[in-house]
Design a protein around this motif. Sequence first.
Motif, PDB file in Angstrom:
ATOM      1  N   PHE A  61      -2.289  -9.797  -3.027  1.00 14.91           N
ATOM      2  CA  PHE A  61      -3.425 -10.391  -2.329  1.00 14.91           C
ATOM      3  C   PHE A  61      -4.442 -11.015  -3.284  1.00 14.91           C
ATOM      4  CE2 PHE A  61      -2.014  -6.837   0.465  1.00 14.91           C
ATOM      5  CZ  PHE A  61      -1.595  -7.607   1.544  1.00 14.91           C
ATOM      6  N   ASP A  62      -3.968 -11.410  -4.435  1.00 14.72           N
ATOM      7  CA  ASP A  62      -4.856 -11.917  -5.484  1.00 14.72           C
ATOM      8  C   ASP A  62      -5.749 -13.056  -5.001  1.00 14.72           C
ATOM      9  OD1 ASP A  62      -5.868 -12.178  -8.152  1.00 14.72           O
ATOM     10  OD2 ASP A  62      -4.572 -13.921  -8.405  1.00 14.72           O
ATOM     11  N   ASP A  63      -5.201 -13.963  -4.198  1.00 12.44           N
ATOM     12  CA  ASP A  63      -5.969 -15.129  -3.738  1.00 12.44           C
ATOM     13  C   ASP A  63      -6.732 -14.864  -2.441  1.00 12.44           C
ATOM     14  OD1 ASP A  63      -4.999 -16.610  -5.888  1.00 12.44           O
ATOM     15  OD2 ASP A  63      -3.214 -17.246  -4.784  1.00 12.44           O
ATOM     16  N   LEU A  64      -6.534 -13.705  -1.837  1.00 10.12           N
ATOM     17  CA  LEU A  64      -7.144 -13.436  -0.540  1.00 10.12           C
ATOM     18  C   LEU A  64      -8.224 -12.365  -0.580  1.00 10.12           C
ATOM     19  CD1 LEU A  64      -3.900 -13.386   1.670  1.00 10.12           C
ATOM     20  CD2 LEU A  64      -5.547 -15.253   1.422  1.00 10.12           C
ATOM     21  N   LEU A  65      -8.043 -11.350  -1.416  1.00 11.24           N
ATOM     22  CA  LEU A  65      -8.944 -10.199  -1.404  1.00 11.24           C
ATOM     23  C   LEU A  65      -9.417  -9.866  -2.812  1.00 11.24           C
ATOM     24  CD1 LEU A  65      -6.926  -7.794   0.950  1.00 11.24           C
ATOM     25  CD2 LEU A  65      -8.929  -9.163   1.570  1.00 11.24           C
ATOM     26  N   PRO A  66     -10.628  -9.340  -2.924  1.00 10.00           N
ATOM     27  CA  PRO A  66     -11.049  -8.779  -4.214  1.00 10.00           C
ATOM     28  C   PRO A  66     -10.219  -7.539  -4.516  1.00 10.00           C
ATOM     29  CG  PRO A  66     -12.640  -8.225  -2.518  1.00 10.00           C
ATOM     30  CD  PRO A  66     -11.659  -9.177  -1.888  1.00 10.00           C
ATOM     31  N   PRO A  67     -10.141  -7.139  -5.776  1.00 14.28           N
ATOM     32  CA  PRO A  67      -9.309  -5.975  -6.121  1.00 14.28           C
ATOM     33  C   PRO A  67      -9.634  -4.727  -5.297  1.00 14.28           C
ATOM     34  CG  PRO A  67      -9.959  -7.121  -8.112  1.00 14.28           C
ATOM     35  CD  PRO A  67     -10.700  -7.782  -6.986  1.00 14.28           C
ATOM     36  N   ALA A  68     -10.924  -4.426  -5.112  1.00 18.21           N
ATOM     37  CA  ALA A  68     -11.282  -3.230  -4.353  1.00 18.21           C
ATOM     38  C   ALA A  68     -10.792  -3.316  -2.913  1.00 18.21           C
ATOM     39  CB  ALA A  68     -12.797  -3.023  -4.386  1.00 18.21           C
ATOM     40  N   GLY A  69     -10.874  -4.496  -2.306  1.00 21.43           N
ATOM     41  CA  GLY A  69     -10.395  -4.670  -0.940  1.00 21.43           C
ATOM     42  C   GLY A  69      -8.895  -4.490  -0.840  1.00 21.43           C
ATOM     43  N   ALA A  70      -8.156  -5.001  -1.833  1.00 20.34           N
ATOM     44  CA  ALA A  70      -6.703  -4.855  -1.827  1.00 20.34           C
ATOM     45  C   ALA A  70      -6.303  -3.396  -1.979  1.00 20.34           C
ATOM     46  CB  ALA A  70      -6.095  -5.695  -2.951  1.00 20.34           C
ATOM     47  N   VAL A  71      -6.981  -2.678  -2.885  1.00 21.66           N
ATOM     48  CA  VAL A  71      -6.661  -1.268  -3.086  1.00 21.66           C
ATOM     49  C   VAL A  71      -7.014  -0.458  -1.840  1.00 21.66           C
ATOM     50  CG1 VAL A  71      -7.131   0.777  -4.472  1.00 21.66           C
ATOM     51  CG2 VAL A  71      -6.970  -1.458  -5.575  1.00 21.66           C
ATOM     52  N   ARG A  72      -8.166  -0.740  -1.257  1.00 21.65           N
ATOM     53  CA  ARG A  72      -8.582  -0.007  -0.051  1.00 21.65           C
ATOM     54  C   ARG A  72      -7.630  -0.270   1.108  1.00 21.65           C
ATOM     55  NH1 ARG A  72     -13.347  -1.737  -0.025  1.00 21.65           N
ATOM     56  NH2 ARG A  72     -14.230  -0.083  -1.339  1.00 21.65           N
ATOM     57  N   PHE A  73      -7.078  -1.457   1.165  1.00 19.70           N
ATOM     58  CA  PHE A  73      -6.133  -1.786   2.223  1.00 19.70           C
ATOM     59  C   PHE A  73      -4.890  -0.904   2.144  1.00 19.70           C
ATOM     60  CE2 PHE A  73      -2.873  -4.825   4.059  1.00 19.70           C
ATOM     61  CZ  PHE A  73      -3.252  -4.599   5.360  1.00 19.70           C
ATOM     62  N   THR A  74      -4.475  -0.535   0.934  1.00 19.60           N
ATOM     63  CA  THR A  74      -3.325   0.372   0.824  1.00 19.60           C
ATOM     64  C   THR A  74      -3.652   1.735   1.437  1.00 19.60           C
ATOM     65  OG1 THR A  74      -3.919   1.214  -1.389  1.00 19.60           O
ATOM     66  CG2 THR A  74      -2.578  -0.785  -1.292  1.00 19.60           C
ATOM     67  N   SER A  75      -4.891   2.205   1.277  1.00 17.77           N
ATOM     68  CA  SER A  75      -5.276   3.469   1.897  1.00 17.77           C
ATOM     69  C   SER A  75      -5.213   3.372   3.416  1.00 17.77           C
ATOM     70  CB  SER A  75      -6.685   3.876   1.458  1.00 17.77           C
ATOM     71  OG  SER A  75      -6.715   4.267   0.104  1.00 17.77           O
ATOM     72  N   VAL A  76      -5.625   2.228   3.943  1.00 17.02           N
ATOM     73  CA  VAL A  76      -5.550   2.019   5.393  1.00 17.02           C
ATOM     74  C   VAL A  76      -4.102   2.086   5.867  1.00 17.02           C
ATOM     75  CG1 VAL A  76      -5.914   0.335   7.235  1.00 17.02           C
ATOM     76  CG2 VAL A  76      -7.682   0.687   5.509  1.00 17.02           C
ATOM     77  N   LEU A  77      -3.206   1.447   5.124  1.00 19.18           N
ATOM     78  CA  LEU A  77      -1.796   1.450   5.513  1.00 19.18           C
ATOM     79  C   LEU A  77      -1.196   2.854   5.422  1.00 19.18           C
ATOM     80  CD1 LEU A  77      -0.506  -1.850   3.856  1.00 19.18           C
ATOM     81  CD2 LEU A  77      -1.175  -1.450   6.231  1.00 19.18           C
ATOM     82  N   TRP A  78      -1.564   3.594   4.377  1.00 16.34           N
ATOM     83  CA  TRP A  78      -1.093   4.983   4.290  1.00 16.34           C
ATOM     84  C   TRP A  78      -1.575   5.769   5.509  1.00 16.34           C
ATOM     85  CZ3 TRP A  78       2.730   5.217   1.267  1.00 16.34           C
ATOM     86  CH2 TRP A  78       2.741   4.692  -0.020  1.00 16.34           C
ATOM     87  N   GLY A  79      -2.808   5.522   5.929  1.00 16.41           N
ATOM     88  CA  GLY A  79      -3.350   6.222   7.089  1.00 16.41           C
ATOM     89  C   GLY A  79      -2.614   5.883   8.373  1.00 16.41           C
ATOM     90  N   PHE A  80      -2.299   4.603   8.553  1.00 18.62           N
ATOM     91  CA  PHE A  80      -1.515   4.220   9.732  1.00 18.62           C
ATOM     92  C   PHE A  80      -0.154   4.914   9.724  1.00 18.62           C
ATOM     93  CE2 PHE A  80      -3.873  -0.081  10.123  1.00 18.62           C
ATOM     94  CZ  PHE A  80      -4.838   0.517  10.909  1.00 18.62           C
ATOM     95  N   GLY A  81       0.432   5.033   8.541  1.00 17.98           N
ATOM     96  CA  GLY A  81       1.706   5.735   8.428  1.00 17.98           C
ATOM     97  C   GLY A  81       1.588   7.188   8.837  1.00 17.98           C
ATOM     98  N   VAL A  82       0.486   7.838   8.455  1.00 21.83           N
ATOM     99  CA  VAL A  82       0.253   9.229   8.844  1.00 21.83           C
ATOM    100  C   VAL A  82       0.184   9.352  10.365  1.00 21.83           C
ATOM    101  CG1 VAL A  82      -1.430  11.104   8.815  1.00 21.83           C
ATOM    102  CG2 VAL A  82      -0.880   9.893   6.702  1.00 21.83           C
ATOM    103  N   LEU A  83      -0.509   8.436  11.012  1.00 18.79           N
ATOM    104  CA  LEU A  83      -0.615   8.484  12.475  1.00 18.79           C
ATOM    105  C   LEU A  83       0.746   8.303  13.136  1.00 18.79           C
ATOM    106  CD1 LEU A  83      -3.865   6.397  13.096  1.00 18.79           C
ATOM    107  CD2 LEU A  83      -3.598   8.882  13.231  1.00 18.79           C
ATOM    108  N   LEU A  84       1.528   7.362  12.640  1.00 18.10           N
ATOM    109  CA  LEU A  84       2.851   7.123  13.225  1.00 18.10           C
ATOM    110  C   LEU A  84       3.751   8.349  13.053  1.00 18.10           C
ATOM    111  CD1 LEU A  84       4.943   5.263  14.504  1.00 18.10           C
ATOM    112  CD2 LEU A  84       5.465   4.383  12.217  1.00 18.10           C
ATOM    113  N   LEU A  85       3.738   8.928  11.860  1.00 17.14           N
ATOM    114  CA  LEU A  85       4.573  10.096  11.601  1.00 17.14           C
ATOM    115  C   LEU A  85       4.104  11.307  12.412  1.00 17.14           C
ATOM    116  CD1 LEU A  85       4.880   9.593   7.770  1.00 17.14           C
ATOM    117  CD2 LEU A  85       6.801   9.580   9.376  1.00 17.14           C
TER     118      LEU A  85
END
Length: 233
Positions: free
Chosen positions: A76-100
């Motif tokens: 996401f280099d051209d779309l998000l700042p580094p902190a936003g890209a890293v935080r987005f991975t936490s969001v995805l991990w969280g969605f995975g927890v809900l699905l599981l």
Amino acid sequence: MAADPRRLILLSLIVAVALTGTFARDMWTPDEHRVTAMSIEMAETGDLVIPRLAGVPFLQKPPLYFAVAAGAIELFDDLLPPAGAVRFTSVLWGFGVLLLSWSTARRLSEDPRRAWATVLILGTGLGFVENQLWIRVDAELAFFVSAAIWAFAEAYAGGRRWAVAAAGLFLAGGFLAKGPIAPLLVFPVWLALLWAYPLRAGAHGGWRGLSLPIHAVAGLLFVGASGVWVALL
């Protein structure tokens, strides 16, 4: 069959909460600055084995969270700042927890309403939301712990023996996220599932039906996948 509008509303609210402020806000707490800096450094150096902070090896935690975050920074280099890209991975991990969690509750209770209630309670809990919105390794740890529990539930309650091997890989992922805390968290749940289904109820052939070789394979997968990083150090 048409989707239940209440469930759609629930999912929409959870997604809205998870994405609120994910990309725009600055970093909070010392942990977010440190984890983001280490992820940026991993993205720049390409070294996915040893996390570094200001060039100094930081081995208090394994590298998996930082490696995934580094990949997100590059993607996401051209779309998000580094902190936003890293935080987005936490969001995805969280969605995975809900699905599981939904899938595990569905398997163990055989009641869709209880499965959705699990998602409602977990997805709106302050601790879960906080963990999902912060840049922290715990979000990834929660995913792999949930995945290992789901795999054991599928194996014991659902009779899918192959899932035991998958549990070994998920435990390795948890180890590579935050060390031995992952198998320690899963262990009591594993014992409870083992007692409640194959041993106590005699489901799917009891202990003999568990297939001891597949448990040995799971152990080898856990040791092998975890040991690769230790060996590379």
